[in-house]
Design a protein around this motif. Structure first.
Motif, PDB file in Angstrom:
ATOM      1  N   UNK A 142     -53.839  35.653  66.045  1.00 19.75           N
ATOM      2  CA  UNK A 142     -53.242  36.870  65.484  1.00 19.75           C
ATOM      3  C   UNK A 142     -53.923  38.120  66.025  1.00 19.75           C
ATOM      4  N   UNK A 143     -55.253  38.104  66.096  1.00 24.78           N
ATOM      5  CA  UNK A 143     -55.987  39.262  66.601  1.00 24.78           C
ATOM      6  C   UNK A 143     -55.649  39.536  68.060  1.00 24.78           C
ATOM      7  N   UNK A 144     -55.527  38.494  68.864  1.00 26.44           N
ATOM      8  CA  UNK A 144     -55.167  38.680  70.273  1.00 26.44           C
ATOM      9  C   UNK A 144     -53.775  39.284  70.388  1.00 26.44           C
ATOM     10  N   UNK A 145     -52.848  38.764  69.610  1.00 27.19           N
ATOM     11  CA  UNK A 145     -51.482  39.275  69.644  1.00 27.19           C
ATOM     12  C   UNK A 145     -51.428  40.751  69.268  1.00 27.19           C
ATOM     13  N   UNK A 146     -52.190  41.142  68.240  1.00 23.53           N
ATOM     14  CA  UNK A 146     -52.199  42.538  67.812  1.00 23.53           C
ATOM     15  C   UNK A 146     -52.687  43.461  68.929  1.00 23.53           C
ATOM     16  N   UNK A 147     -53.710  43.055  69.647  1.00 26.38           N
ATOM     17  CA  UNK A 147     -54.193  43.874  70.760  1.00 26.38           C
ATOM     18  C   UNK A 147     -53.137  43.998  71.848  1.00 26.38           C
ATOM     19  N   UNK A 148     -52.379  42.937  72.065  1.00 26.82           N
ATOM     20  CA  UNK A 148     -51.334  42.981  73.097  1.00 26.82           C
ATOM     21  C   UNK A 148     -50.151  43.852  72.663  1.00 26.82           C
ATOM     22  N   UNK A 149     -49.957  44.004  71.353  1.00 28.49           N
ATOM     23  CA  UNK A 149     -48.854  44.813  70.829  1.00 28.49           C
ATOM     24  C   UNK A 149     -49.304  46.229  70.460  1.00 28.49           C
ATOM     25  N   UNK A 150     -50.417  46.676  71.002  1.00 28.15           N
ATOM     26  CA  UNK A 150     -50.998  47.972  70.637  1.00 28.15           C
ATOM     27  C   UNK A 150     -49.970  49.111  70.699  1.00 28.15           C
ATOM     28  N   UNK A 151     -49.260  49.230  71.801  1.00 26.54           N
ATOM     29  CA  UNK A 151     -48.302  50.334  71.972  1.00 26.54           C
ATOM     30  C   UNK A 151     -47.173  50.259  70.951  1.00 26.54           C
ATOM     31  N   UNK A 206     -56.071  44.513  75.917  1.00 27.97           N
ATOM     32  CA  UNK A 206     -54.764  44.088  75.430  1.00 27.97           C
ATOM     33  C   UNK A 206     -53.692  44.117  76.492  1.00 27.97           C
ATOM     34  N   UNK A 207     -53.861  44.975  77.480  1.00 28.66           N
ATOM     35  CA  UNK A 207     -52.920  45.054  78.599  1.00 28.66           C
ATOM     36  C   UNK A 207     -53.305  44.093  79.720  1.00 28.66           C
ATOM     37  N   UNK A 208     -54.596  44.063  80.027  1.00 24.35           N
ATOM     38  CA  UNK A 208     -55.077  43.327  81.201  1.00 24.35           C
ATOM     39  C   UNK A 208     -55.026  41.821  81.011  1.00 24.35           C
ATOM     40  N   UNK A 209     -55.159  41.336  79.768  1.00 18.53           N
ATOM     41  CA  UNK A 209     -55.231  39.896  79.538  1.00 18.53           C
ATOM     42  C   UNK A 209     -53.995  39.167  80.065  1.00 18.53           C
ATOM     43  N   UNK A 210     -52.897  39.878  80.207  1.00 19.55           N
ATOM     44  CA  UNK A 210     -51.681  39.267  80.750  1.00 19.55           C
ATOM     45  C   UNK A 210     -51.863  38.833  82.199  1.00 19.55           C
ATOM     46  N   UNK A 211     -52.852  39.392  82.876  1.00 18.74           N
ATOM     47  CA  UNK A 211     -53.091  39.057  84.280  1.00 18.74           C
ATOM     48  C   UNK A 211     -53.938  37.801  84.446  1.00 18.74           C
ATOM     49  N   UNK A 212     -54.459  37.272  83.357  1.00 19.61           N
ATOM     50  CA  UNK A 212     -55.288  36.065  83.455  1.00 19.61           C
ATOM     51  C   UNK A 212     -54.423  34.861  83.806  1.00 19.61           C
ATOM     52  N   UNK A 213     -55.007  33.916  84.521  1.00 16.45           N
ATOM     53  CA  UNK A 213     -54.259  32.689  84.838  1.00 16.45           C
ATOM     54  C   UNK A 213     -54.146  31.801  83.611  1.00 16.45           C
ATOM     55  N   UNK A 214     -55.157  31.889  82.725  1.00 15.62           N
ATOM     56  CA  UNK A 214     -55.202  31.061  81.523  1.00 15.62           C
ATOM     57  C   UNK A 214     -55.997  31.778  80.446  1.00 15.62           C
ATOM     58  N   UNK A 215     -55.544  31.658  79.203  1.00 18.32           N
ATOM     59  CA  UNK A 215     -56.323  32.124  78.051  1.00 18.32           C
ATOM     60  C   UNK A 215     -56.660  30.898  77.212  1.00 18.32           C
ATOM     61  N   UNK A 232     -47.600  32.310  73.886  1.00 15.03           N
ATOM     62  CA  UNK A 232     -47.239  31.450  75.016  1.00 15.03           C
ATOM     63  C   UNK A 232     -46.048  31.996  75.787  1.00 15.03           C
ATOM     64  N   UNK A 233     -45.202  32.794  75.111  1.00 15.22           N
ATOM     65  CA  UNK A 233     -44.046  33.382  75.799  1.00 15.22           C
ATOM     66  C   UNK A 233     -44.431  34.603  76.638  1.00 15.22           C
ATOM     67  N   UNK A 234     -45.622  35.142  76.394  1.00 15.69           N
ATOM     68  CA  UNK A 234     -46.033  36.387  77.062  1.00 15.69           C
ATOM     69  C   UNK A 234     -47.186  36.211  78.049  1.00 15.69           C
ATOM     70  N   UNK A 235     -47.922  35.126  77.926  1.00 15.00           N
ATOM     71  CA  UNK A 235     -49.047  34.869  78.815  1.00 15.00           C
ATOM     72  C   UNK A 235     -48.725  33.692  79.735  1.00 15.00           C
ATOM     73  N   UNK A 236     -49.382  33.641  80.875  1.00 14.53           N
ATOM     74  CA  UNK A 236     -49.093  32.592  81.849  1.00 14.53           C
ATOM     75  C   UNK A 236     -49.396  31.208  81.305  1.00 14.53           C
TER      76      UNK A 236
END
Length: 449
Positions: A142-151, A206-215, A232-236
């Motif tokens: 949940x915390x990771x998702x919130x950072x990704x939805x910051x905007x 929150x923006x950059x984590x999308x560039x990771x190959x794996x979380x 899982x729908x938003x990250x690789x």
């Protein structure tokens, strides 16, 4: 010359982050003995981590010290964020410099970058080197998702501070209908402020984590399915590999033998993590509540500077209480005599409480802790918060009465049992976390360009 897999590891050197990442590296090193792991951390953090852990038997792990950004002769003000901000200002140059020195000295090129997700600069370094970046998220989904939805959060709530729209829920986000604006950490309360390095670091992450190959997460399938599915729908690639099974620690203070002398579900275990303890007035209120209710307690009290405030309490209650500087937490929470965990509600502590089957009383401080408190109290119903999120004598006594009453305790234990069963299945042979860890090993070993 045959190419050798070499993983460079960068932890965020504060709180439980470096220990959690080193435990993960130890698991990888044991499973992939041909892979070399280089663990880069600040000198102070390395000393703390390795005072409790050692690398005996792990010939493929090497630790290296990096600059922490603290000027020579610097006198700290007492603000815990100060050391973090000095570190951030020195980063990523401190990592780059030490990494380049190591590669030049050994000739062993890095084939994978495994870092704390907080360190978003890792995306650039990995990209420059043409290698995968694996981000380790130490908190919950949940915390990771919130950072990704910051905007999107700011567009919907228009936040400029904790008091505005405080009771509005985040029902516009998947799986977040119970989370309120007031639960959001400070780093998500205001827009980018480069003059506040820690907030800026997390907003960028929150923006950059999308560039990771794996979380990878210390979580497990079934604990938060809606949020995990959205991630899982938003990250690789998202791999739940928890709950971590930490190696048994030496019980130097005799906590477990002390617990053996108490009745089932009668003891309050108290620990607020490694970063902060409540202020003096709250410590006094908690102590008064424990003393008046005559609740046996085991208190992991790490702040020597505040310890003298409770000397009288500790002496008066020595027949039914025990205070230690450090405790083997996961083993304590698995002990049958522990009836409640009084906690800061950090993610790792919460997961350990779930796997131990112990209800919680939460006093959150910062970061994801308010979110965790909301979820466990209002959604999962495996613990409760405190009125105003602070210790007051009457409120704490009431919280102890609620959690330790037979009916409520049994209900919370029953609710925890659902998650505990999911966790047990996840780490069993062929379980989801076990299979995800195998996939993780393949990612680390794969050195093809």
């Amino acid at each position: 010359m045959e190419k050798k897999a070499h993983v460079a590891v960068f932890p965020f050197p504060f709180g439980s982050h470096p220990t959690a990442l080193l435990h993960l590296v130890q698991r990888l090193a044991a499973a992939a003995p041909a892979v070399q792991f280089s663990y880069f951390n600040t000198t102070n953090s390395n000393q703390k981590v390795f005072s409790k852990m050692n690398l005996n038997g792990y010939d493929n792990i090497r630790s290296y010290n990096i600059d922490d950004g603290v000027p020579e002769g610097h006198v700290f003000s007492g603000n815990p964020v100060e050391a973090i901000e000095l570190f951030i200002k020195a980063t990523p140059l401190n990592f780059r410099k030490r990494l380049e020195e190591l590669v030049e000295a050994t000739g062993l090129k890095v084939t994978c970058l495994l870092t704390d997700a907080f360190l978003g600069f890792s995306a650039d370094i990995a990209e420059e080197m043409g290698i995968p970046w694996v981000a380790f998220w130490t908190a919950g989904p949940t915390a990771l998702s919130l950072h990704m939805y910051f905007d999107l959060i700011h567009r919907n709530l228009g936040l400029t501070g904790r008091t505005q729209n405080s009771e509005q829920t985040l029902d516009f986000l998947p799986g977040m209908s119970a989370i309120r604006a007031s639960d959001l950490p400070e780093e998500l309360q205001s827009l980018d402020k480069p003059d506040r390095p820690f907030s800026y670091l997390l907003q960028t992450m929150g923006l950059v984590v999308r560039r990771s190959s794996t979380v990878v997460l210390n979580s497990f399938d079934g604990i938060d399915p809606l949020v995990t599915a959205d991630l899982k729908s938003k990250l690789k690639k998202v791999l739940n590999i928890g709950p971590f099974s930490l190696p048994p620690c030496q019980d130097q203070s005799g906590c477990l033998s002390w617990l053996d002398r108490h009745n089932a579900a009668s003891v309050a275990y108290i620990s607020f993590g490694s970063m902060l303890t409540p202020p003096p007035n709250e410590l006094a209120a908690l102590a008064e509540a424990l003393e008046e209710k005559k609740v046996p307690y085991l208190w992991s009290f790490r702040e020597d500077l505040k310890g003298h405030l409770l000397e009288g309490f500790f002496k008066r209650t020595s027949s039914r209480g025990k205070v230690v500087a450090w405790a083997p937490q996961s083993q304590i929470l698995a002990h049958s005599s522990v009836g409640v965990f009084i906690t800061h509600c950090g993610w790792n502590s919460m997961v350990e409480s779930i796997t131990g089957g112990v209800p919680m009383i939460c006093r959150p401080f910062f970061g994801d802790q308010m979110i965790n408190r909301r979820i466990l109290a209002d959604v999962w119903q495996i613990g409760i918060g405190l009125e105003g999120d602070v210790f007051a004598k009457a409120g704490t006594m009431n919280a102890l009465d609620i959690v330790l009453s037979k009916e409520n305790w049994n209900k919370m234990r029953e609710n925890i049992g659902v998650f505990k069963e999911s966790a047990t299945k996840a780490v069993a042979p062929n379980g989801s976390s076990t299979e995800n860890f195998k996939s993780f090993i393949d990612i680390v070993i794969n050195i093809s360009s």
